[in-house]
Design an enzyme around this catalytic site. Sequence first.
Site, PDB file in Angstrom:
ATOM      1  CG  PHE A 322      -2.072   0.941   1.100  1.00 15.61           C
ATOM      2  CD1 PHE A 322      -3.190   0.585   0.376  1.00 15.61           C
ATOM      3  CD2 PHE A 322      -2.039   2.190   1.707  1.00 15.61           C
ATOM      4  CE1 PHE A 322      -4.263   1.450   0.263  1.00 15.61           C
ATOM      5  CE2 PHE A 322      -3.103   3.059   1.595  1.00 15.61           C
ATOM      6  CZ  PHE A 322      -4.219   2.685   0.871  1.00 15.61           C
ATOM      7  CB  CYS A 384      -0.825  -1.391  -3.911  1.00 13.64           C
ATOM      8  SG  CYS A 384      -2.198  -0.245  -3.639  1.00 13.64           S
ATOM      9  CB  CYS A 385      -3.082  -5.813  -1.413  1.00 10.51           C
ATOM     10  SG  CYS A 385      -1.722  -6.999  -1.425  1.00 10.51           S
ATOM     11  CB  ALA A 386      -2.149  -4.813   3.474  1.00  6.19           C
TER      12      ALA A 386
END
Length: 430
Positions: A322, A384-386
């Site tokens: 992120f 994106c992700c975490a």
Amino acid sequence: MQLKSEVHKTDPVLVKRGVLWLLLLAPLFYATYGLANWLASQRIAVPEIVFDWEQQIPFWGWTILPYWSLNLFYAVAVLVSTSKQEQNRLIGRYLTAQFIAFVCFIAFPLTITWTKPVTTGLSGWLFTMLGNFDQPFNQAPSLHIALAIIIWEHLHDRLPAPWRMIWHGWCLLIALSVLTTWQHHFIDVPAGALLGLFALWLFPREGDAPWQNYRFTRDPKSRKFMRIYGAAGLALLALTFTGGHPAILLLLWPALALLMLSFGYSGGGAKIFQKRPDGSVSLASFWLFLPLRIFFRLNRIAWTWREPSAVKITENLYLGRFSKRSETQNYACIIDMTAECIAPRHIKSHWQAFPLMDLAKPEPATMQAAVTAMHNAPRPTLICCALGYQRSANLIARWLVESGHAADSQQAEELIRKTGRPVRLYPDHQ
């Protein structure tokens, strides 16, 4: 205050409907509030939770005016609703706050024993009126605070810009008045705020409510996290009943956040975070999940601080964790697969959010919408992700196959792993 009539038109049918609702709500409120007060008065001893420093809170008799004004705005908010759904959700918020407060007042009554100074004039008359039906019980959560938050949120965007600051200031006075009229102790205020925000969350003004279309999950991973977060939430909740220092009641905040997250994994899904397509979230989501977001951010730092923020997959396509605000300038578009994270504000990149629950089986419709967005996104694009390990990697794997960059899912996974990113793809990522 003059409402912004040029934008919000008043529907006579909704006004009549609102009057009928108020004719039902008013007696219901006074009946339940009075019953809870009476039941508390029958007890031999009712506890009082107070910090030592609260003795320094002054008594300002004139603040009984903003205190009482909440009754007027309670009715106004119902009557100026612009649609049936909006009015229904406001009523749902009122009833939620009233019901939960009523249960708390009966199960865990508290009192305030301070003797108010004698007041005269209009303030004295208003205190007398209040004393005719109100007793020194019904403390936590402060229903006054809960309703003030609900009404503030409902009315603040209906006012012309010059009036909004006045409205914000008046609502702050309403909140302050519960202390300066010696109606409540401090601990009642955050408890009431939590209740008000929960009512806003349960009945959001826009989009689906968290409980709509609920279906208990069959996904084993989701059930696992449902149990983990549910047990953690209940453990914190139990700690609040152990007594000791009054500040322990503040554990209600993370306890509620954990129980809401457990509900999401049980079948509520990503919509519990009330995340919008631009990556922002509702006011209620921002505050209710704040303890968890702090934890998630620390977890993100712990896992990824030694890694690059993103890795290149193909020309102008990147996979990463992120993004910080300072990193967004490197991309024309950012496709965000998190439900729990909030997009940084005031960025130039085009932000598109497709919320998914972390580590749970992804929603096929959400994944397909994100793949379509990838095809149309301006480059360079960050997915994106975490952590940049699973949700975003799974999306890129699907895109690689659909776009012809990989022959199948196995080859797509190999291409991603060559970047050195420790990705964890779902077994069914095709």
